[in-house]
Design an enzyme around this catalytic site. Structure first.
Site, PDB file in Angstrom:
ATOM      1  CD  GLU A 122       1.295  -0.608   2.135  1.00 29.22           C
ATOM      2  OE1 GLU A 122       2.013  -0.779   3.380  1.00 29.22           O
ATOM      3  OE2 GLU A 122       1.852  -0.962   0.863  1.00 29.22           O
ATOM      4  CG  ASP A 124      -0.440  -0.893  -1.309  1.00 29.86           C
ATOM      5  OD1 ASP A 124      -0.406   0.004  -0.436  1.00 29.86           O
ATOM      6  OD2 ASP A 124       0.082  -1.929  -1.074  1.00 29.86           O
ATOM      7  CD  GLU A 126       2.288  -1.031  -4.459  1.00 29.45           C
ATOM      8  OE1 GLU A 126       3.299  -0.454  -3.670  1.00 29.45           O
ATOM      9  OE2 GLU A 126       1.787  -2.031  -4.720  1.00 29.45           O
TER      10      GLU A 126
END
Length: 301
Positions: A122, A124, A126
């Site tokens: 992953e 990210d 965020e």
């Protein structure tokens, strides 16, 4: 030696000092120009050209090129790209909700968690919700083969921003190449994560996602402040999607778009200067410098 003899030599040094002082002294002016705009090199796509709803369809709407997703006590919402990618440049212009948003995460990220549950990769971007008296935190993160042993090893670097992300749209992007990952805000690189070993770099195909969801257990000050649904709905706005890269089923000779000036295989000196400015002024957490972390699990540090 008389002091007046040194004056002609000190003048250019003093001028150079003033120039650097002008660059670094005022946060309000924003970062130095990176000198290159990678997002302008990638054509925008409409939501329907690159993505589909993944969950919470009743909490998602597309109107005149803008995707709106929202969270209330019933559900959040998420979307997913139409194709998985092996590398590429992926971004969107986003605007966040002002006011009380504690516990809420608004995100744009790459992942293969549906293909490799419990053992996924992953990358990210965020936004961690906040209380009205504090700024949003932008969290960047990289997972490699995720949490297959139940011990999630995140590689978080967190930033505040030099602008208010609730007042207007700003561009957020991820460049993922076979050799490095670079995170951009308005074309300014804020973090570079290099491939030092195969074990510390994501190499399996990933999809592009976005979502808004309740992460009250950890999102805001380690869970101190929770989502308060008297302030619902919590809304995130996305537009100007950038999806350009090598699909998982594409040619092995495919190369991702460059986010660097022509002829350069990595960040230019001007881009590095801008990145260093951001990290000097707005970096608020770096996993490599966290004494509570077990750094045998993050050898790239």
């Amino acid at each position: 030696m008389p002091s007046h003899f040194c004056l002609p030599f000190m003048a250019p040094i003093f001028t150079l000092f003033l120039a650097f002082l002008m660059i670094f002294s005022s946060n309000a002016q924003g970062p130095p120009s990176p000198g290159y705009s990678p997002s302008s090199m990638v054509s925008s796509v409409n939501f329907d050209q690159g993505f589909r709803n993944l969950w919470g369809p009743q909490h998602q709407r597309v109107d005149q090129g803008t995707l709106t997703i929202w969270l209330d006590k019933n559900s959040g919402s998420g979307f997913k790209s139409l194709h998985p990618y092996q590398s590429g440049f992926f971004g969107a212009s986003m605007k966040l909700q002002p006011g009380y948003t504690a516990g809420v995460i608004t995100s744009f990220y790459l992942s293969n968690n549906q293909d490799h549950p419990g053992n996924h990769d992953e990358i990210d971007i965020e936004f961690l919700g906040t209380t009205p008296d504090k700024p949003y935190t932008l969290q960047t993160n990289v997972y490699i083969r995720g949490s297959g042993d139940g011990n999630i090893i995140g590689r978080e670097m967190q930033f505040h921003l030099w602008f208010d992300p609730t007042q207007d749209y700003h561009n957020y992007a991820i460049l993922w190449t076979p050799s490095e990952i670079v995170f951009f805000v308005d074309d300014v690189p804020i973090r570079r994560y290099s491939r030092k070993t195969d074990a510390t770099f994501p190499t399996r195909p990933m999809w592009v996602y976005g979502s808004i969801w309740d992460a009250s257990s950890w999102a805001t000050e380690n869970g101190r402040y929770k989502a308060d649904y008297t302030y619902q709905p919590f809304v995130g706005w996305y537009t100007n999607f950038k999806v350009s890269g090598c699909t998982a089923s594409g040619s092995a000779s495919c190369r991702p778009p460059s986010a660097f000036p022509s002829g350069s295989g990595s960040l230019s000196a001007q881009q590095v200067l801008a990145m260093n400015w951001v990290q000097s002024n707005y970096l608020v957490y770096d996993y490599c410098h966290d004494p509570k972390r077990d750094h045998t699990q993050t050898p790239e540090c």
